[in-house]
Design an enzyme around this catalytic site. Structure first.
Site, PDB file in Angstrom:
ATOM      1  N   GLY A   9       0.818  -1.217   0.000  1.00 40.83           N
ATOM      2  CA  GLY A   9       0.000   0.000   0.000  1.00 40.83           C
ATOM      3  C   GLY A   9       0.841   1.252   0.000  1.00 40.83           C
ATOM      4  CB  SER A  11      -0.327   3.825  -4.531  1.00 38.93           C
ATOM      5  OG  SER A  11      -1.369   3.374  -3.691  1.00 38.93           O
ATOM      6  NE  ARG A  12      -4.747   5.942  -2.409  1.00 36.09           N
ATOM      7  CZ  ARG A  12      -5.571   5.818  -1.370  1.00 36.09           C
ATOM      8  NH1 ARG A  12      -5.798   6.815  -0.566  1.00 36.09           N
ATOM      9  NH2 ARG A  12      -6.181   4.663  -1.136  1.00 36.09           N
ATOM     10  CG  ASN A  88       1.356   1.450   4.893  1.00 35.13           C
ATOM     11  OD1 ASN A  88       1.194   2.181   5.871  1.00 35.13           O
ATOM     12  ND2 ASN A  88       0.870   1.757   3.693  1.00 35.13           N
ATOM     13  CB  SER A 140      -4.455   1.711  14.369  1.00 41.02           C
ATOM     14  OG  SER A 140      -5.221   2.773  14.904  1.00 41.02           O
ATOM     15  CE1 TYR A 154      -7.872   0.949  10.028  1.00 40.56           C
ATOM     16  CE2 TYR A 154      -8.036   1.784  12.270  1.00 40.56           C
ATOM     17  CZ  TYR A 154      -7.345   1.675  11.074  1.00 40.56           C
ATOM     18  OH  TYR A 154      -6.112   2.295  10.943  1.00 40.56           O
ATOM     19  CB  ALA A 156     -11.827  -6.363  15.414  1.00 46.70           C
ATOM     20  CE  LYS A 158      -4.828  -1.045  10.631  1.00 47.04           C
ATOM     21  NZ  LYS A 158      -3.637  -1.247   9.787  1.00 47.04           N
TER      22      LYS A 158
END
Ligand SMILES: NC(=O)c1ccc[n+]([C@@H]2O[C@H](COP(=O)([O-])OP(=O)(O)OC[C@H]3O[C@@H](n4cnc5c(N)ncnc54)[C@H](OP(=O)(O)O)[C@@H]3O)[C@@H](O)[C@H]2O)c1
Length: 245
Positions: A9, A11-12, A88, A140, A154, A156, A158
């Site tokens: 991930g 690209s951004r 990532n 996170s 999300y 859960a 992380k």
């Protein structure tokens, strides 16, 4: 010979910034993307123009095992090794609790948790053969503390990434270090829907009174993945500007 880093991930956002930081330290970089082909290509050109390193662009959905296997084979064919893996890539599908769906919950787990496992499994095989390597998982603060039920799926995923980090550190010891970063709020596309009032309220809960820039996370990811952190293993490092509730 340059070292090689794979950043999923990239690209951004945090991943793209992490690619820049590794390239600035002389690493060959694998930029993995899924939908943002133009951004990934632009970043690749920027890195090749600014640093004496090689770049491989790799389109791969990290939640699909066959694509992950192919990506890792492609990297080994080009660079012969992967010194650092940064897991990532991630998604967040925030909704009210009553609007949560099994489909979105599964999608979140598939990318954030199963994707992290899959890429680590295929890269880990080569790191074991190489006898060295380093893995940094991007979790996170939501995976450690509970703040907002709207991101429970999300969160859960992380929390799962932190558990994976500990198990992978055991599995891959002693030659491969595995650590995690747990960022708080970061200024990226992931938070582009937040309104100014919410951002201002949240910033008051952060001791430095602002969201992070992606580079402030990328610098820590770089450090953890590098030899400079050779005695840091199985750790989860919060990078949240001192968020308190
Ligand atoms: N922003 C924050 O406040 C924050 C806080 C804590 C943790 N994090 C974590 O930090 C990481 C990066 O977040 P970000 O804020 O930089 O997000 P972002 O700007 O939304 O970027 C997400 C990246 O993940 C890639 N990606 C998504 N699904 C993918 C898949 N199935 N396969 C391969 N790549 C995929 C995207 O690629 P394409 O665009 O090419 O599809 C993009 O490059 C995530 O794991 C996120 O959970 C972010």
């Amino acid at each position: 010979m340059n070292k090689t880093v794979l950043i999923t991930g990239s690209s951004r956002g945090i991943g793209a910034e992490t690619a820049r930081v590794y390239a600035s330290h002389g690493y060959n970089v694998v930029i993995n993307y899924l939908n943002s082909k133009d951004e990934a290509k632009k970043l690749s050109e920027e890195i090749k123009n600014n640093y004496k390193v090689e770049v491989l662009l790799s389109k791969c959905d990290i939640s699909k095992e066959d694509e992950v296997e192919k990506m890792v084979e492609e990297i080994i064919a080009k660079f012969s090794k992967i010194d650092v893996l940064v897991n990532n890539a991630g998604i967040a599908i925030d909704t009210l609790y009553e609007d949560k769906t099994v489909e979105n919950f599964r999608k979140t787990l598939d990318v954030n948790l199963i994707g992290t496992f899959l890429v680590s499994k295929y890269v880990g095989e080569y790191m074991i053969k190489q006898g060295q390597g380093s893995i940094v998982n991007v979790s996170s603060t939501n995976g450690i503390d509970t703040y907002y039920p709207m991101s429970l799926d999300y969160d859960a995923s992380k929390a799962g990434v932190i558990s994976l980090t500990h198990n992978m550190a055991l599995e891959y010891s002693p030659n491969i270090r595995v650590n995690a970063v747990a960022p708080g709020w970061v200024n990226t596309d992931m938070n582009k829907e937040l309104d100014d009032e919410f951002i201002s309220e949240e910033s008051q809960k952060i001791l430095v009174n602002r969201f992070a820039n992606p580079k402030e996370i990328a610098n820590v990811i770089y450090f953890l993945g590098s030899e400079e952190a050779s005695y840091i293993n199985n750790a989860v490092i919060r990078v949240d500007g001192g968020f308190y509730v």
